[in-house]
Design a protein around this motif. Structure first.
Motif, PDB file in Angstrom:
ATOM      1  N   LYS A 195       0.882  -0.996  -0.042  1.00 59.51           N
ATOM      2  CA  LYS A 195       0.076  -0.070   0.120  1.00 59.51           C
ATOM      3  C   LYS A 195       0.832   1.110   0.005  1.00 59.51           C
ATOM      4  O   LYS A 195       2.161   1.221   0.440  1.00 59.51           O
ATOM      5  N   ALA A 196       0.154   2.288  -0.335  1.00 58.60           N
ATOM      6  CA  ALA A 196       1.073   3.554  -0.367  1.00 58.60           C
ATOM      7  C   ALA A 196      -0.027   4.671  -0.393  1.00 58.60           C
ATOM      8  O   ALA A 196      -1.254   4.629  -1.103  1.00 58.60           O
ATOM      9  N   ASP A 197       0.149   5.813   0.119  1.00 55.10           N
ATOM     10  CA  ASP A 197      -0.734   7.079   0.279  1.00 55.10           C
ATOM     11  C   ASP A 197       0.270   8.186   0.467  1.00 55.10           C
ATOM     12  O   ASP A 197       1.286   8.351   0.678  1.00 55.10           O
ATOM     13  N   ALA A 198      -0.586   9.260  -0.050  1.00 57.95           N
ATOM     14  CA  ALA A 198       0.155  10.668  -0.019  1.00 57.95           C
ATOM     15  C   ALA A 198      -0.834  11.773   0.487  1.00 57.95           C
ATOM     16  O   ALA A 198      -1.971  11.415  -0.011  1.00 57.95           O
ATOM     17  N   ALA A 199      -0.472  12.745   1.392  1.00 61.47           N
ATOM     18  CA  ALA A 199      -1.444  13.889   1.727  1.00 61.47           C
ATOM     19  C   ALA A 199      -0.618  14.949   1.536  1.00 61.47           C
ATOM     20  O   ALA A 199       0.650  15.070   2.044  1.00 61.47           O
ATOM     21  N   TYR A 200      -1.131  16.109   1.081  1.00 64.48           N
ATOM     22  CA  TYR A 200      -0.515  17.508   0.759  1.00 64.48           C
ATOM     23  C   TYR A 200      -1.502  18.506   1.369  1.00 64.48           C
ATOM     24  O   TYR A 200      -2.532  18.567   1.097  1.00 64.48           O
ATOM     25  N   ASN A 201      -0.822  19.158   2.500  1.00 66.90           N
ATOM     26  CA  ASN A 201      -1.422  20.407   2.897  1.00 66.90           C
ATOM     27  C   ASN A 201      -0.981  21.652   2.087  1.00 66.90           C
ATOM     28  O   ASN A 201       0.238  21.900   2.083  1.00 66.90           O
ATOM     29  N   VAL A 202      -2.036  22.168   1.321  1.00 66.64           N
ATOM     30  CA  VAL A 202      -1.681  23.278   0.535  1.00 66.64           C
ATOM     31  C   VAL A 202      -1.583  24.498   1.457  1.00 66.64           C
ATOM     32  O   VAL A 202      -2.244  24.830   2.208  1.00 66.64           O
ATOM     33  N   PRO A 203      -0.226  25.154   1.440  1.00 68.26           N
ATOM     34  CA  PRO A 203      -0.037  26.260   2.034  1.00 68.26           C
ATOM     35  C   PRO A 203      -1.137  27.103   2.449  1.00 68.26           C
ATOM     36  O   PRO A 203      -1.642  27.859   1.058  1.00 68.26           O
ATOM     37  N   VAL A 204      -1.393  27.907   3.441  1.00 66.78           N
ATOM     38  CA  VAL A 204      -2.484  28.717   3.792  1.00 66.78           C
ATOM     39  C   VAL A 204      -2.339  30.240   2.613  1.00 66.78           C
ATOM     40  O   VAL A 204      -3.332  30.538   2.223  1.00 66.78           O
ATOM     41  N   ASP A 205      -1.069  30.517   2.609  1.00 70.77           N
ATOM     42  CA  ASP A 205      -1.016  31.688   1.875  1.00 70.77           C
ATOM     43  C   ASP A 205      -1.150  31.489   0.222  1.00 70.77           C
ATOM     44  O   ASP A 205      -1.102  32.693  -0.291  1.00 70.77           O
ATOM     45  N   ALA A 206      -1.312  30.328  -0.164  1.00 76.62           N
ATOM     46  CA  ALA A 206      -1.581  29.955  -1.529  1.00 76.62           C
ATOM     47  C   ALA A 206      -3.171  29.702  -1.619  1.00 76.62           C
ATOM     48  O   ALA A 206      -3.484  29.611  -2.942  1.00 76.62           O
ATOM     49  N   LEU A 207      -4.018  29.897  -0.689  1.00 80.02           N
ATOM     50  CA  LEU A 207      -5.234  29.817  -0.700  1.00 80.02           C
ATOM     51  C   LEU A 207      -5.932  30.770  -1.066  1.00 80.02           C
ATOM     52  O   LEU A 207      -5.718  31.867  -0.385  1.00 80.02           O
ATOM     53  N   PRO A 208      -7.099  30.820  -1.609  1.00 78.45           N
ATOM     54  CA  PRO A 208      -7.959  32.115  -1.811  1.00 78.45           C
ATOM     55  C   PRO A 208      -8.632  32.489  -0.352  1.00 78.45           C
ATOM     56  O   PRO A 208      -8.353  31.714   0.564  1.00 78.45           O
ATOM     57  N   GLY A 209      -9.105  33.796  -0.382  1.00 80.87           N
ATOM     58  CA  GLY A 209      -9.457  34.307   0.795  1.00 80.87           C
ATOM     59  C   GLY A 209     -10.376  33.562   1.776  1.00 80.87           C
ATOM     60  O   GLY A 209     -10.359  33.594   2.998  1.00 80.87           O
TER      61      GLY A 209
END
Length: 366
Positions: A195-209
């Motif tokens: 098995k394999a998995d990946a999770a990515y937390n998008v940086p807050v400063d790259a998110l819309p308001g």
């Protein structure tokens, strides 16, 4: 509702209410469940934990159908049934975990361990039919007695290793598990499940308001299902022939090449928080395909077995979507009001029933 002078307990009843109320049934069960856990932590970031457990059950069931009452297939001579079940399940579980920080510039956690169980169940029963008169309630007091016995033992052992890499906002996990089961065919060894998995937390400063957080995730892995404990064995049923001479007749054909069912599944999804996490959205798409599905295949009558043979021939598709939206409508010191809605869509399809399936008798192929 259909009572008559001839049938005071209702028309069509083979056993009257009064006679059925005279049946006595008892169940007496003793169960003991316990475990011992050992934990050893040589360093704060290196831990070991082992657990050994036992679940023991002794069960006795009895049923008396008294003399002088009428019962289907028994008449009025009465019957007593008594059964015993003795079950023991031993389990063992070991888990080791090593957390590392800044190892060659990478942080993460390495886990390894093993699990196993040993399941033993024995059952026995006795039946006594035809009592001589009132008050006889033992199996030995009956004119005809019958007995039966069953014994089952199953062993499963598995080991695994898993590593999670922490790469800032990206987390990646890779793992493998190896299982061996006594139900596997004698020509089959161990089963490997990766098995394999990946999770990515998008940086807050790259998110819309309006976005508070956004996590993207994906996973792929394999799982399995073992056949029954005795499906691999060729078995026979005892019977009597001619002048009550002992004999046997074919029962289960057996299959020394039996393998576990394998299911390969992948998932894609995301978790979204909006408006300071007052609105949360979870979305997952999953797709699973079962290969080597265990199906009973009919054999030619010339082989002597009337029952089907279990084989790894089927293929089944399952997929679906899961969506949930949760909102906080009101959040005050004395009152909090949450509203949520869930949506699920599932699709299942049998893709293959094996080469022996008759197309004209299986409409699902259309």
């Amino acid at each position: 509702l259909n009572a008559t002078p001839e049938e005071p307990y209702g028309g069509g009843l083979d056993v009257s209410v009064e006679d059925s109320q005279a049946i006595s049934t008892f169940s007496d069960t003793d169960r003991w469940t316990g475990a011992v856990t050992l934990q050893y932590n040589p360093t704060p970031n290196f831990t070991h934990k082992a657990t050994m457990g036992l679940d023991a059950v002794n069960d006795q069931k009895t049923r008396d159908l008294p003399f002088g009452r009428h019962y289907t297939y028994i008449g009025k001579n009465g019957e007593r049934n008594i059964g015993y079940r003795n079950a023991r399940k031993f389990t063992g579980d070991y888990l080791g975990n090593y957390d590392y920080d800044d190892l060659l510039g990478i942080s993460g956690s390495f886990a390894f361990g093993a699990q196993g169980y040993w399941d033993i169940t024995s059952t026995s029963m006795a039946t006594g039919k035809d009592f001589a008169g009132e008050g006889v309630t033992t199996v030995g007091g009956a004119a005809r007695t019958f007995g039966g016995e069953n014994f089952a033992e199953e062993v499963n052992v598995g080991a695994f290793a898993q590593n999670r890499f922490d790469l800032g906002d990206l987390f990646v996990t890779a793992a493998v598990r190896v299982d061996g089961n006594s139900a596997f065919g004698e020509n089959y060894g161990f089963q490997v499940y990766p098995k394999a998995d990946a999770a990515y937390n998008v940086p807050v400063d790259a998110l819309p308001g309006s976005f508070s957080n956004l996590k993207l995730r994906a996973a792929i892995g394999m799982a399995g299902k073992a056949p029954g404990a005795f499906d691999q064995f060729q078995t026979y049923t005892p019977n009597t022939v001619l002048e009550d001479l002992a004999g046997v007749s074919p029962n289960n054909p057996g299959n020394a090449d039996l393998e576990p069912e394998n299911k390969l599944e992948y998932e894609l999804g995301m978790d979204v928080g909006m408006f300071d996490n007052r609105v949360g959205i979870d979305f997952t798409y999953w797709n699973a395909k079962t290969q080597n599905a265990l199906l009973g295949i009919a054999l030619p009558p010339s082989e002597g077995f009337s029952s089907s043979q279990l084989r790894n021939v089927g293929e089944i598709l399952n997929k679906g979507v899961e969506l949930s939206v949760n909102t906080t409508v009101l959040d005050q010191s004395s009152l909090r009001w949450n509203v949520g809605v869930n949506y699920e869509w599932n699709y299942n399809e049998i893709l293959d029933l094996g080469e022996t399936a008759n197309l004209d008798s299986v409409p699902i192929y259309d």
